[in-house]
Design a protein around this motif. Structure first.
Motif, PDB file in Angstrom:
ATOM      1  N   LEU A 296      99.935   1.965  40.813  1.00 35.05           N
ATOM      2  CA  LEU A 296      99.737   1.181  42.031  1.00 35.05           C
ATOM      3  C   LEU A 296     100.765   0.055  42.138  1.00 35.05           C
ATOM      4  O   LEU A 296     101.242  -0.265  43.226  1.00 35.05           O
ATOM      5  N   THR A 297     101.120  -0.554  40.995  1.00 32.43           N
ATOM      6  CA  THR A 297     102.126  -1.609  41.003  1.00 32.43           C
ATOM      7  C   THR A 297     103.483  -1.061  41.434  1.00 32.43           C
ATOM      8  O   THR A 297     104.203  -1.694  42.218  1.00 32.43           O
ATOM      9  N   VAL A 298     103.836   0.109  40.933  1.00 33.12           N
ATOM     10  CA  VAL A 298     105.101   0.739  41.315  1.00 33.12           C
ATOM     11  C   VAL A 298     105.107   1.045  42.813  1.00 33.12           C
ATOM     12  O   VAL A 298     106.102   0.811  43.512  1.00 33.12           O
TER      13      VAL A 298
ATOM     14  N   SER B  11     111.505   5.528  52.320  1.00 37.38           N
ATOM     15  CA  SER B  11     110.455   6.501  52.628  1.00 37.38           C
ATOM     16  C   SER B  11     110.251   7.468  51.470  1.00 37.38           C
ATOM     17  O   SER B  11     109.109   7.799  51.110  1.00 37.38           O
ATOM     18  N   GLU B  12     111.356   7.923  50.882  1.00 38.37           N
ATOM     19  CA  GLU B  12     111.266   8.831  49.737  1.00 38.37           C
ATOM     20  C   GLU B  12     110.642   8.133  48.535  1.00 38.37           C
ATOM     21  O   GLU B  12     109.852   8.734  47.798  1.00 38.37           O
ATOM     22  N   ALA B  13     111.010   6.876  48.324  1.00 40.11           N
ATOM     23  CA  ALA B  13     110.462   6.121  47.196  1.00 40.11           C
ATOM     24  C   ALA B  13     108.951   5.973  47.328  1.00 40.11           C
ATOM     25  O   ALA B  13     108.205   6.187  46.362  1.00 40.11           O
ATOM     26  N   ILE B  14     108.495   5.618  48.515  1.00 45.57           N
ATOM     27  CA  ILE B  14     107.059   5.437  48.744  1.00 45.57           C
ATOM     28  C   ILE B  14     106.317   6.759  48.598  1.00 45.57           C
ATOM     29  O   ILE B  14     105.240   6.822  47.985  1.00 45.57           O
ATOM     30  N   LYS B  15     106.879   7.827  49.147  1.00 45.24           N
ATOM     31  CA  LYS B  15     106.242   9.145  49.051  1.00 45.24           C
ATOM     32  C   LYS B  15     106.079   9.567  47.598  1.00 45.24           C
ATOM     33  O   LYS B  15     105.019  10.068  47.190  1.00 45.24           O
ATOM     34  N   LEU B  16     107.111   9.359  46.796  1.00 47.74           N
ATOM     35  CA  LEU B  16     107.045   9.719  45.375  1.00 47.74           C
ATOM     36  C   LEU B  16     106.034   8.844  44.647  1.00 47.74           C
ATOM     37  O   LEU B  16     105.244   9.333  43.824  1.00 47.74           O
ATOM     38  N   ALA B  17     106.037   7.544  44.936  1.00 46.07           N
ATOM     39  CA  ALA B  17     105.103   6.619  44.292  1.00 46.07           C
ATOM     40  C   ALA B  17     103.658   6.963  44.663  1.00 46.07           C
ATOM     41  O   ALA B  17     102.760   6.888  43.815  1.00 46.07           O
ATOM     42  N   GLU B  18     103.423   7.343  45.904  1.00 47.44           N
ATOM     43  CA  GLU B  18     102.072   7.727  46.335  1.00 47.44           C
ATOM     44  C   GLU B  18     101.619   8.995  45.604  1.00 47.44           C
ATOM     45  O   GLU B  18     100.446   9.108  45.213  1.00 47.44           O
ATOM     46  N   ALA B  19     102.531   9.932  45.415  1.00 46.84           N
ATOM     47  CA  ALA B  19     102.187  11.165  44.701  1.00 46.84           C
ATOM     48  C   ALA B  19     101.842  10.860  43.246  1.00 46.84           C
ATOM     49  O   ALA B  19     100.925  11.463  42.670  1.00 46.84           O
ATOM     50  N   THR B  20     102.565   9.907  42.656  1.00 46.55           N
ATOM     51  CA  THR B  20     102.283   9.514  41.277  1.00 46.55           C
ATOM     52  C   THR B  20     100.918   8.867  41.160  1.00 46.55           C
ATOM     53  O   THR B  20     100.171   9.127  40.205  1.00 46.55           O
ATOM     54  N   VAL B  21     100.559   8.027  42.129  1.00 44.16           N
ATOM     55  CA  VAL B  21      99.241   7.397  42.130  1.00 44.16           C
ATOM     56  C   VAL B  21      98.145   8.464  42.202  1.00 44.16           C
ATOM     57  O   VAL B  21      97.169   8.435  41.435  1.00 44.16           O
TER      58      VAL B  21
END
Length: 209
Positions: free
Chosen positions: A84-86, A56-66
């Motif tokens: 988006l790939t990440v 969940s933390e990984a996805i949240k961080l990746a979404e913020a980066t996008v």
């Protein structure tokens, strides 16, 4: 995550960040440089969080980066494609396959638009789509994506043997799932040869899901 897997992913992602058109550089300037530094750090964190099961933390961080990348670099850029790939990979590791597929497809579309339809960087997205189909036991679809990923990464003078080896391992695993063990052995042998060529004889085969 296996160290070899992480080395391949991080090296490919960091290299892709460096490929950008002059017009984008001029438009974003220092902001884009800062974005890339933050994105590189975030990619490492996403990989670490996913490897530690903190999906969940990984996805949240990746979404913020996008979101940040779209705002600074623009929606139709290589930087956004990478982000988006990440995100897609983080979703895949969390077994959120629908969301992973959506983001791999979006990243693939952007890669084709910014770097060309057969650019080897698109192999990351094609492999991701193949992995999803493999997990969903859609074997014909999985093989089609993985073969396209392999062809893409092997084309051109700057092909990447380590990522080709990674893709071959998924194809080998697909053959095992289908009971085609002789075919799997041949593919694994080819993957091992490429892995030894790219990272040394200490490397070993793995399939990480």
């Amino acid at each position: 995550m296996h160290p070899f897997k992480q080395q391949v992913v991080v090296s490919l992602l960091c290299l892709q960040v460096a490929i950008v058109s002059p017009c984008v550089l001029q438009a974003a300037g220092a902001d884009l440089d800062a974005l890339r530094a933050e994105a590189n750090a975030d990619q490492d964190k996403v990989l670490a969080l996913s490897a530690g099961g903190r999906h969940s933390e990984a996805i949240k961080l990746a979404e913020a980066t996008v979101a940040r990348t779209k705002r600074v670099a623009g929606e139709s850029t290589v930087d956004t494609s990478l982000a988006l790939t990440v995100l897609a990979d983080a979703c895949f590791k969390a077994r959120q396959f629908d969301k992973a597929k959506e983001n791999f497809l979006a990243a693939s579309k952007l890669t084709k638009k910014t770097l060309g339809p057969e650019d080897r960087w698109n192999s990351m997205n094609l492999q991701g789509l193949g992995r999803i189909a493999l997990m969903e036991e859609k074997y014909n679809e999985a093989l089609a994506y993985l073969q396209r990923a392999l062809k893409t990464v092997e084309s051109g003078p700057d092909k990447d043997d380590s990522y080709a080896a990674s893709t071959l391992q998924y194809i080998g695993y697909l053959h095992v799932k289908q009971g085609k063990r002789p075919e799997a052995v041949k593919v694994y042998q080819r993957a091992l040869s490429l892995a030894e060529k790219s990272v040394g004889k200490a490397s070993r085969l793995y399939v990480a899901f």
